[in-house]
Design a protein around this motif. Sequence first.
Motif, mmCIF file in Angstrom:
data_model
loop_
_atom_site.group_PDB
_atom_site.id
_atom_site.type_symbol
_atom_site.label_atom_id
_atom_site.label_comp_id
_atom_site.label_asym_id
_atom_site.label_seq_id
_atom_site.Cartn_x
_atom_site.Cartn_y
_atom_site.Cartn_z
ATOM 1 N N GLN C 34 -0.768 -10.737 63.261
ATOM 2 C CA GLN C 34 -1.100 -10.189 64.572
ATOM 3 C C GLN C 34 -1.102 -11.246 65.675
ATOM 4 O OE1 GLN C 34 -4.820 -9.722 65.726
ATOM 5 N NE2 GLN C 34 -4.559 -7.968 67.081
ATOM 6 N N PRO C 35 -1.717 -12.449 65.474
ATOM 7 C CA PRO C 35 -1.701 -13.449 66.558
ATOM 8 C C PRO C 35 -0.278 -13.885 66.920
ATOM 9 C CG PRO C 35 -3.304 -14.032 64.872
ATOM 10 C CD PRO C 35 -2.497 -12.920 64.322
ATOM 11 N N ASP C 36 0.600 -14.013 65.893
ATOM 12 C CA ASP C 36 1.988 -14.406 66.167
ATOM 13 C C ASP C 36 2.691 -13.356 67.019
ATOM 14 O OD1 ASP C 36 1.956 -16.773 64.549
ATOM 15 O OD2 ASP C 36 1.842 -15.437 62.832
ATOM 16 N N VAL C 37 2.478 -12.069 66.652
ATOM 17 C CA VAL C 37 3.136 -10.995 67.404
ATOM 18 C C VAL C 37 2.622 -10.984 68.840
ATOM 19 C CG1 VAL C 37 3.388 -8.508 67.603
ATOM 20 C CG2 VAL C 37 3.574 -9.584 65.366
ATOM 21 N N LEU C 38 1.287 -11.046 68.993
ATOM 22 C CA LEU C 38 0.724 -10.977 70.346
ATOM 23 C C LEU C 38 1.147 -12.184 71.171
ATOM 24 C CD1 LEU C 38 -2.845 -9.499 69.819
ATOM 25 C CD2 LEU C 38 -0.690 -8.353 70.320
ATOM 26 N N GLY C 39 1.342 -13.348 70.525
ATOM 27 C CA GLY C 39 1.746 -14.542 71.242
ATOM 28 C C GLY C 39 3.148 -14.464 71.817
ATOM 29 N N LYS C 40 4.003 -13.618 71.191
ATOM 30 C CA LYS C 40 5.396 -13.536 71.633
ATOM 31 C C LYS C 40 5.675 -12.263 72.420
ATOM 32 C CE LYS C 40 7.153 -17.074 69.165
ATOM 33 N NZ LYS C 40 7.789 -18.223 69.753
ATOM 34 N N MET C 41 4.619 -11.466 72.709
ATOM 35 C CA MET C 41 4.846 -10.155 73.321
ATOM 36 C C MET C 41 5.606 -10.247 74.641
ATOM 37 S SD MET C 41 4.122 -7.612 71.589
ATOM 38 C CE MET C 41 4.125 -6.315 72.808
ATOM 39 N N ASP C 42 5.360 -11.317 75.430
ATOM 40 C CA ASP C 42 5.986 -11.397 76.749
ATOM 41 C C ASP C 42 7.499 -11.606 76.635
ATOM 42 O OD1 ASP C 42 5.373 -13.760 75.572
ATOM 43 O OD2 ASP C 42 5.207 -14.882 77.440
ATOM 44 N N GLN C 43 7.992 -11.996 75.454
ATOM 45 C CA GLN C 43 9.439 -12.155 75.281
ATOM 46 C C GLN C 43 10.099 -10.908 74.704
ATOM 47 O OE1 GLN C 43 10.385 -15.677 73.050
ATOM 48 N NE2 GLN C 43 8.656 -16.772 73.918
ATOM 49 N N SER C 44 9.287 -9.892 74.323
ATOM 50 C CA SER C 44 9.851 -8.782 73.553
ATOM 51 C C SER C 44 10.464 -7.714 74.443
ATOM 52 C CB SER C 44 8.764 -8.161 72.690
ATOM 53 O OG SER C 44 7.836 -7.496 73.519
ATOM 54 N N GLY C 45 10.060 -7.647 75.715
ATOM 55 C CA GLY C 45 10.610 -6.618 76.598
ATOM 56 C C GLY C 45 9.810 -5.334 76.601
ATOM 57 N N VAL C 46 8.838 -5.184 75.702
ATOM 58 C CA VAL C 46 7.972 -4.009 75.694
ATOM 59 C C VAL C 46 6.534 -4.504 75.608
ATOM 60 C CG1 VAL C 46 9.606 -2.370 74.702
ATOM 61 C CG2 VAL C 46 8.259 -3.811 73.204
ATOM 62 N N GLU C 181 19.142 -11.443 68.779
ATOM 63 C CA GLU C 181 18.271 -12.317 69.581
ATOM 64 C C GLU C 181 18.479 -11.978 71.058
ATOM 65 O OE1 GLU C 181 19.011 -16.447 68.998
ATOM 66 O OE2 GLU C 181 17.455 -17.051 70.406
ATOM 67 N N TYR C 182 17.718 -10.977 71.525
ATOM 68 C CA TYR C 182 17.915 -10.499 72.895
ATOM 69 C C TYR C 182 17.431 -11.534 73.909
ATOM 70 C CZ TYR C 182 17.908 -6.060 70.351
ATOM 71 O OH TYR C 182 18.138 -5.061 69.468
ATOM 72 N N ASP C 183 18.088 -11.517 75.079
ATOM 73 C CA ASP C 183 17.593 -12.277 76.226
ATOM 74 C C ASP C 183 16.303 -11.597 76.703
ATOM 75 O OD1 ASP C 183 17.053 -13.332 78.680
ATOM 76 O OD2 ASP C 183 19.165 -13.477 79.261
ATOM 77 N N PRO C 184 15.190 -12.324 76.764
ATOM 78 C CA PRO C 184 13.918 -11.689 77.146
ATOM 79 C C PRO C 184 13.991 -10.940 78.472
ATOM 80 C CG PRO C 184 13.533 -13.915 76.362
ATOM 81 C CD PRO C 184 15.018 -13.749 76.436
ATOM 82 N N ASN C 185 14.891 -11.343 79.378
ATOM 83 C CA ASN C 185 14.962 -10.676 80.683
ATOM 84 C C ASN C 185 15.504 -9.260 80.570
ATOM 85 O OD1 ASN C 185 14.051 -12.953 82.062
ATOM 86 N ND2 ASN C 185 16.110 -13.851 81.961
ATOM 87 N N ALA C 187 15.619 -7.558 77.483
ATOM 88 C CA ALA C 187 15.222 -6.950 76.205
ATOM 89 C C ALA C 187 14.711 -5.526 76.403
ATOM 90 C CB ALA C 187 14.161 -7.817 75.534
ATOM 91 N N GLY C 188 13.919 -5.290 77.450
ATOM 92 C CA GLY C 188 13.354 -3.965 77.662
ATOM 93 C C GLY C 188 14.427 -2.904 77.812
ATOM 94 N N VAL C 189 15.453 -3.190 78.637
ATOM 95 C CA VAL C 189 16.539 -2.229 78.862
ATOM 96 C C VAL C 189 17.316 -2.011 77.566
ATOM 97 C CG1 VAL C 189 18.569 -1.724 80.241
ATOM 98 C CG2 VAL C 189 16.680 -3.016 81.226
ATOM 99 N N LEU C 190 17.647 -3.118 76.879
ATOM 100 C CA LEU C 190 18.435 -3.002 75.650
ATOM 101 C C LEU C 190 17.693 -2.152 74.622
ATOM 102 C CD1 LEU C 190 19.822 -6.641 75.266
ATOM 103 C CD2 LEU C 190 21.028 -4.590 76.015
ATOM 104 N N ILE C 191 16.375 -2.393 74.498
ATOM 105 C CA ILE C 191 15.604 -1.627 73.514
ATOM 106 C C ILE C 191 15.618 -0.149 73.881
ATOM 107 C CG2 ILE C 191 13.228 -1.179 72.776
ATOM 108 C CD1 ILE C 191 12.828 -4.175 72.638
ATOM 109 N N LEU C 192 15.502 0.162 75.166
ATOM 110 C CA LEU C 192 15.500 1.570 75.579
ATOM 111 C C LEU C 192 16.852 2.222 75.254
ATOM 112 C CD1 LEU C 192 13.693 3.675 76.868
ATOM 113 C CD2 LEU C 192 14.782 3.174 79.044
ATOM 114 N N VAL C 193 17.957 1.484 75.492
ATOM 115 C CA VAL C 193 19.290 2.037 75.183
ATOM 116 C C VAL C 193 19.404 2.303 73.686
ATOM 117 C CG1 VAL C 193 21.745 1.491 75.129
ATOM 118 C CG2 VAL C 193 20.408 0.992 77.172
#
Lengths: 102, 98, 221
Positions: C34-46, C181-185, C187-193
């Motif tokens: 959980q700490p690892d996931v929460l630490g990287k959340m800002d790069q995930s796009g969601v 390995e999505y570009d964090p900028n 990632a949100g759009v790509l995940i939605l598509v």
Amino acid sequence: MSVPFLYALVGIGLFCLGFHGLIVYDHLLRKILAINIMGSGVFLVLVALAKRGGEAAPDPVPHAMVITGIVVAVSATALALGLMLKVQAATGHAVLPGKSRD
Amino acid sequence: MEGMTWLGWSFDAFVGAGLLWLAWRALASPDLFKAVVLFVAFGLLLALAWVRLEAPDVALAEAAIGAGLTGALLIAALTRLGISMASGRHRNNNKEEL
Amino acid sequence: MAGYAWLLRLLLLLLAVGLGYAVLSLPDQAQGLQPDVLGKMDQSGVTHPVTAVLLNFRGYDTLLEMAVLLLALLGIWSLGGLPEARPESEPGPVLGTLTQVLVPVLIVVAGYLLWTGAHAPGGAFQAGAVLGAAGVLLQLTGWRLPRRAAGHPLRITLVAGVAVFLIVAALPLPGGRQLLEYDPNYAGVLILVVEAFATVSIGVTLAALFFGADPTDKAPK
């Protein structure tokens, strides 16, 4: 013992119950139900152990694994049911060959 | 707070015991249609267990896929096997396969 | 067989005790990943951790899972199709009216679940399952896929989820990044598509699993 461990033990119970059913019953539909119950037991252990952080939010990785597992389980169930119907069409009974019917 | 934990504990114990009982009945009941219905009920109770374990995503997936669609697939397979919903027996020869 | 029933129960009891001991000997408090996931959340796009794990951090699992779903359908189709389920009674007026009301609602619910998956419980699989349920309801009322939609349009819809996921997964490759390995900028759009196509494909695949035969097959057995 805390609540997550209670559910983990229930999951182990479900796994063993399903395993017993898988071995004991001859009808293929019952074997498919048994495998699904075994899988549910495994999912329950995974999600229960993810919630060991106390008041903190649970670990999301096992949750994602279990969602994946549920979809794989329904795919496998659908294919198994198709194979079962083909066994019945070929032999007349939804029972593995070499098994007595009663 | 003490009363709430006691209530939560008894609820969890009830859900756990219900899961084991439904799984056992789904496997052991001689009527196949009843077995499938009990299995669907098992899936819905399991969705409740996911909510108790703070896994709402899993609960949604379980309720929609685990209980709903698996149940529909199982019942469709039952009718294709020629097993009547009324008695859980074969419609043609009225013989029961265990 | 009956003589060994007690032996089987004894062995399973031993298995249960062993597994129970193993689980109870685990530490009472554990954070897991959980700490690892929460630490990287800002790069995930969601912003919802489970969606981030499903479609970004562990995208491989989800990609292969969609391939498994497709394989199960191919398996059933290659069995030559299942006999059509004969309903015991004709669909009544209640089922017809209910379906008329429910199917549009289910489609809206699927869209909502898909959209909300980015920040709250929900996502492609739940939305796809709801769409699949709408397909099952339609089939129960006797609706069948029109002939002209049963060939290539159906197959393209079935494959679209995996295909779009693979294309999006391969997009970072020319830029020197790794598969998925999505570009964090973006990632949100790509995940939605990916999720949008996956939802439709999952829903149609589940409904096709319920139908149990290739609809272009001339003579179902």
